[in-house]
Design an enzyme around this catalytic site. Structure first.
Site, PDB file in Angstrom:
ATOM      1  N   THR A 386       0.833  -1.209   0.000  1.00 57.00           N
ATOM      2  CA  THR A 386       0.000   0.000   0.000  1.00 57.00           C
ATOM      3  C   THR A 386       0.867   1.258   0.000  1.00 57.00           C
ATOM      4  O   THR A 386       2.078   1.182   0.135  1.00 57.00           O
ATOM      5  CB  THR A 386      -0.940  -0.027   1.237  1.00 57.00           C
ATOM      6  OG1 THR A 386      -1.692  -1.208   1.218  1.00 57.00           O
ATOM      7  CG2 THR A 386      -1.847   1.153   1.363  1.00 57.00           C
ATOM      8  N   ASN A 406      -2.858  -3.939  -2.741  1.00 54.24           N
ATOM      9  CA  ASN A 406      -2.682  -4.957  -1.706  1.00 54.24           C
ATOM     10  C   ASN A 406      -1.272  -5.509  -1.697  1.00 54.24           C
ATOM     11  O   ASN A 406      -0.350  -4.784  -1.363  1.00 54.24           O
ATOM     12  CB  ASN A 406      -3.746  -6.047  -1.801  1.00 54.24           C
ATOM     13  CG  ASN A 406      -3.858  -6.796  -0.488  1.00 54.24           C
ATOM     14  OD1 ASN A 406      -3.465  -6.264   0.555  1.00 54.24           O
ATOM     15  ND2 ASN A 406      -4.359  -7.997  -0.495  1.00 54.24           N
ATOM     16  N   ASP A 428      -7.979  -9.678   1.178  1.00 53.41           N
ATOM     17  CA  ASP A 428      -8.389  -8.977   2.400  1.00 53.41           C
ATOM     18  C   ASP A 428      -9.728  -9.486   2.934  1.00 53.41           C
ATOM     19  O   ASP A 428     -10.174  -9.079   4.006  1.00 53.41           O
ATOM     20  CB  ASP A 428      -8.452  -7.457   2.166  1.00 53.41           C
ATOM     21  CG  ASP A 428      -7.090  -6.803   2.406  1.00 53.41           C
ATOM     22  OD1 ASP A 428      -6.170  -7.508   2.869  1.00 53.41           O
ATOM     23  OD2 ASP A 428      -6.945  -5.601   2.135  1.00 53.41           O
TER      24      ASP A 428
HETATM   25  N1  GLY Z   1      -4.814  -3.967   1.615  1.00 57.53           N
HETATM   26  C1  GLY Z   1      -4.447  -3.253   2.771  1.00 57.53           C
HETATM   27  C2  GLY Z   1      -5.623  -2.667   3.506  1.00 57.53           C
HETATM   28  O1  GLY Z   1      -6.602  -2.355   2.874  1.00 57.53           O
HETATM   29  O2  GLY Z   1      -5.581  -2.496   4.696  1.00 57.53           O
END
Ligand code: GLY
Length: 575
Positions: A386, A406, A428
């Site tokens: 991120t 991600n 996620d």
């Molecule tokens: N993919 C990292 C988050 O959304 O926390």
């Protein structure tokens, strides 16, 4: 005790900073990092994880753009400059403080599960989870939201013509930038996956299939062409037509579920930010489907009645209590958080003064509690990648935005001929209630896969105001650790009154209830403090947390910008 500490920036010693307590801080290192980590300016300030990105936002502001034009320019530029951690094949969140209206807006352009997604899509016939399927290849890809989000936000608040905001990103993609250490590491890490893809191989590796030397120029011509289409046609240039067809065909070839209808009907959502008061300040942060905002505020409120300032930062009492507060917040995360459009999240209750005062008393136990002693169910996992950037302008407006594909290089799927790297945000979601993933965390019921659902996030773009004036804006990458890193930076600034650079650079800890471990990054806490924490029952693990805070604070009429010295970053302003 009052002591002086030295801070290293740009490899040079800068003036000593007065500090009430001596604290450990990290030092930037590495030949190819563009490390201007700290800047001051009376006018505008940009703090981002990339030199090209910070300059892109500044150039738009210098050309008469407003803060939203700068946000759009930075978003497209960071998509080019950090292709391993974010991009137009992903999504994100924006928090925007409009000084004139004294209002904070929250926008959610997170990816959503494809219409054909099902609750059991990652399970074997006998119901066993298959973690790799949500991390690599077509099934891992959720419908990207970034371009739709940027376009709609720009339509509403932007000043410059849309296409001007894409100019710097197109140039960066076409003219290239030198390979830097983190991107190099990501290329090594995802080599086996990316070398299966001709376009990825040609763009990012040598003909022999090696990651190039640090400093080698990285060119992304196909991405430049895609950005030109988006500049001409707006969001429809991405969600319909040639690019959309390539995205869908490539994902389908790799066994994914994405359809043209998914792309065409993707919708950004405007949400109400979560809000809390803390030591005379107002904190605004991202609401569900992010867990970030709720838990940053919970942690700070649980700690606020205690005398942390008297004990000092990085002392046994402060670290013990902070870890307990994190552990308690992450338990709530497992129990209650998910996409609010699918399961009601008891946001008001989780942030109510009565509830938080109960939690605040409950965390004051002399010994660490094991995960089983804190009554609990399950915890979803997010990966550590991120990006985040923060912008401030002359009128006092603030932008705080966290964006992602991600994992490093997302799903590893590149839409052929477009340069668009597609996310693996499906990871996620929880594959199954109670199932452990590769990282030992277990999945929660509210976060199971459902068509059109948004996976739970930890991204915590945060804005703080004082009596209606901007005080500070910040955020970070790094999955669940974002919550701890943002909360600690605020604690360091407000409770311990550290200058911003030190508040960002100070050693951080992380506890997420499960696994039942207190993580401490390097430079570690003092041996005496760590010994006392062990005696209190904490299972200490020394590991890097992966956060990279990008923060801007108002200090005596100036903007003070700091990019985390743990990685690439450039804070720059106009004087
Ligand atoms: N993919 C990292 C988050 O959304 O926390």
């Amino acid at each position: 005790m009052r002591s002086m500490i030295q801070i290293i920036s740009l490899g040079l010693l800068i003036s000593p900073v007065a500090c009430t307590h001596k604290v450990n801080i990290v030092s930037p290192e590495g030949n190819h990092k563009r490390i201007t980590h700290e800047a001051r300016s009376k006018k505008v300030m940009v703090a981002s994880q990339g030199g090209g990105t910070t300059r892109a936002a500044l150039s738009v502001l210098e050309n008469g753009g407003n803060i939203i034009d700068a946000f759009v320019a930075a978003s497209f530029a960071i998509s080019v400059e950090r292709p391993h951690s974010t991009g137009i094949g992903g999504g994100g969140f924006l928090l925007y403080f409009s000084q004139k209206e004294n209002k904070v807006y929250a926008f959610d352009f997170r990816e959503v599960a494809p219409l054909m997604a099902t609750k059991t899509m990652f399970l074997t016939k006998s119901g066993a989870p298959q973690p790799l399927l949500s991390q690599e290849g077509g099934l891992a890809v959720a419908t990207p939201g970034l371009v739709r989000g940027l376009f709609e936000i720009h339509q509403r608040f932007g000043k410059l013509p849309w296409k001007e905001t894409l100019g710097p990103a197109i140039k960066l993609a076409r003219e290239g930038f030198p390979l830097y250490p983190e991107l190099h590491e990501a290329l090594e890490d995802r080599k086996n996956l990316l070398l299966l893809d001709e376009e990825a191989k040609k763009t990012f590796y040598t003909p022999a299939g090696e990651a190039p030397y640090l400093g080698t120029m990285i060119y992304q011509e196909n991405l430049a062409k895609t950005l030109e289409v988006i500049a001409q046609e707006g969001a429809d240039g991405f969600y319909e037509g040639k690019i959309a067809r390539s995205v869908v065909e490539t994902v389908r070839k790799k066994n994914g579920l994405l359809s043209l209808k998914d792309l065409k009907t993707y919708k950004m959502v405007e949400r109400t930010p979560v809000e809390g008061s803390y030591k005379g300040l107002k904190i605004f942060s991202m609401p569900p489907p992010s867990s970030g905002g709720i838990h940053v505020i919970q942690i700070l409120k649980m700690l606020s009645p205690y005398e942390l300032k008297k004990w000092g930062p990085q002392t046994t009492q402060s670290v013990h209590l902070t870890a307990n507060a994190m552990q308690r917040a992450f338990l709530d995360r497992a129990l209650y958080l998910g996409d609010p459009d699918f399961h009601p999240v008891p946001q008001k209750e989780l942030l109510s003064e009565t509830y938080l005062s109960k939690l605040s008393k409950a965390i004051n136990h002399p010994k660490a509690l094991g995960a089983l002693d804190v009554k609990a169910e399950e915890l979803p996992y997010e990966s550590s990648d991120t990006t985040h950037f923060t912008i401030a302008d002359e009128e006092g407006n603030l932008v705080s935005s966290t964006q992602t594909i991600n994992g490093w290089f997302g799903s590893g799927v590149i839409a052929q001929g477009t340069g668009v790297i597609l996310n693996n945000e499906m990871d996620d979601f929880a594959q199954k209630k109670g199932a452990q993933n590769l990282f030992g965390a277990v999945g929660g019921e509210h976060n199971l896969v459902y068509p059109r659902k948004r996976p739970l996030s930890s991204m915590s773009p945060t804005i703080m105001t004082k009596e209606g004036e901007p005080f500070m804006a910040l955020g970070s990458p790094s999955g669940t650790r974002i919550i701890s890193c943002v909360a600690q930076t605020i604690l360091n600034t407000v409770e311990f009154e550290m200058p911003l650079y030190e508040a960002v650079a100070a050693t951080r800890i992380h506890h997420q209830w499960r696994p039942d471990v207190l993580k401490i990054e390097s430079p570690y806490l003092s041996p005496e403090v760590e010994k006392e924490l062990k005696e209190k029952g904490h299972n200490i693990s020394h590991e890097q947390l992966g956060c990279s805070i990008q923060a801007i604070k108002k200090v005596k009429g100036h903007w003070h910008g700091v990019s985390d010295p743990r990685g690439e970053g450039l804070s720059l302003g106009e004087l």
